[in-house]
Scaffold this motif. Sequence first.
Motif, PDB file in Angstrom:
ATOM      1  N   ALA A   1       0.829  -1.302   0.039  1.00 48.56           N
ATOM      2  CA  ALA A   1       0.053   0.055  -0.055  1.00 48.56           C
ATOM      3  C   ALA A   1       0.801   1.570  -0.009  1.00 48.56           C
ATOM      4  CB  ALA A   1      -0.822   0.095   1.191  1.00 48.56           C
ATOM      5  N   ASP A   2       1.958   1.300   0.519  1.00 47.90           N
ATOM      6  CA  ASP A   2       2.743   2.441   0.898  1.00 47.90           C
ATOM      7  C   ASP A   2       3.570   2.744  -0.401  1.00 47.90           C
ATOM      8  OD1 ASP A   2       1.994   2.631   3.601  1.00 47.90           O
ATOM      9  OD2 ASP A   2       4.061   2.210   4.371  1.00 47.90           O
ATOM     10  N   ILE A   3       4.042   1.651  -1.145  1.00 53.99           N
ATOM     11  CA  ILE A   3       4.612   1.681  -2.436  1.00 53.99           C
ATOM     12  C   ILE A   3       3.808   2.072  -3.272  1.00 53.99           C
ATOM     13  CG2 ILE A   3       5.860   0.354  -4.148  1.00 53.99           C
ATOM     14  CD1 ILE A   3       6.710  -1.792  -1.950  1.00 53.99           C
ATOM     15  N   ALA A   4       2.616   1.508  -3.404  1.00 56.27           N
ATOM     16  CA  ALA A   4       1.484   2.001  -4.464  1.00 56.27           C
ATOM     17  C   ALA A   4       1.438   3.652  -4.267  1.00 56.27           C
ATOM     18  CB  ALA A   4       0.536   1.239  -4.458  1.00 56.27           C
ATOM     19  N   ALA A   5       1.047   4.056  -2.980  1.00 56.29           N
ATOM     20  CA  ALA A   5       0.792   5.500  -2.932  1.00 56.29           C
ATOM     21  C   ALA A   5       1.965   6.240  -3.407  1.00 56.29           C
ATOM     22  CB  ALA A   5       0.476   5.738  -1.289  1.00 56.29           C
ATOM     23  N   ARG A   6       3.038   5.755  -2.838  1.00 52.45           N
ATOM     24  CA  ARG A   6       4.522   6.572  -3.458  1.00 52.45           C
ATOM     25  C   ARG A   6       4.507   6.798  -4.898  1.00 52.45           C
ATOM     26  NH1 ARG A   6       9.581   7.573  -1.150  1.00 52.45           N
ATOM     27  NH2 ARG A   6       8.594   6.767   0.995  1.00 52.45           N
ATOM     28  N   MET A   7       4.303   5.548  -5.490  1.00 57.87           N
ATOM     29  CA  MET A   7       4.541   5.315  -6.839  1.00 57.87           C
ATOM     30  C   MET A   7       3.215   5.657  -7.738  1.00 57.87           C
ATOM     31  SD  MET A   7       7.658   4.412  -6.921  1.00 57.87           S
ATOM     32  CE  MET A   7       7.785   4.305  -8.506  1.00 57.87           C
TER      33      MET A   7
END
Length: 185
Positions: free
Chosen positions: A150-156
């Motif tokens: 979820a954090d990676i998706a939000a960041r990217m």
Amino acid sequence: MEDQKILKLFFERSEQAIREMDAKYGKDCHRLSNNILKDQLDAEECVNDAYLGAWNAIPPAKPDPLSAYLYKIVRNISLKRYYANTAVKRNSSYDAAMEELENCLASSNTVESEMETKELVRIIEAFLDTLSLENRVIFLRRYWFSDPYADIAARMGMTEKNVSVRLTRTRAQMRKYFLERGVIV
């Protein structure tokens, strides 16, 4: 404050160096440690231990970039705490990320018994150089920083499913890359 100014404060043995380093990198250090440990108090202690480690190492060390140096200290201390905390039980979050990679490296013999660690690092770095910048960031955020999907998706700016698919494909590429180089039997 720029890294060179922070390093200058370290070399002057000014405690302001720790405050400036914390102001610049503290949030990321805490996130990294907490991603591994899933415990705010342990993460706080690990970050503080990392700051002490940086204080004791600088000088004579003059890390460039300071951020990577500090993150590595935080990660190593957090991993030691993680292994101590989970000697008997398993922490599903970090273990899940490592198990994803384990399938790429699994063989009847451990990689360490077949290759020197430095050689493995060189091969992994060479593999990472073959990835697009976006896929490299996703891979490192997951397996170095232990960020959740979820954090990676939000960041990217992408969906969790897209992150998952990219990581699955990257692990498959990594396995093929290793097989071609004789890393996995």
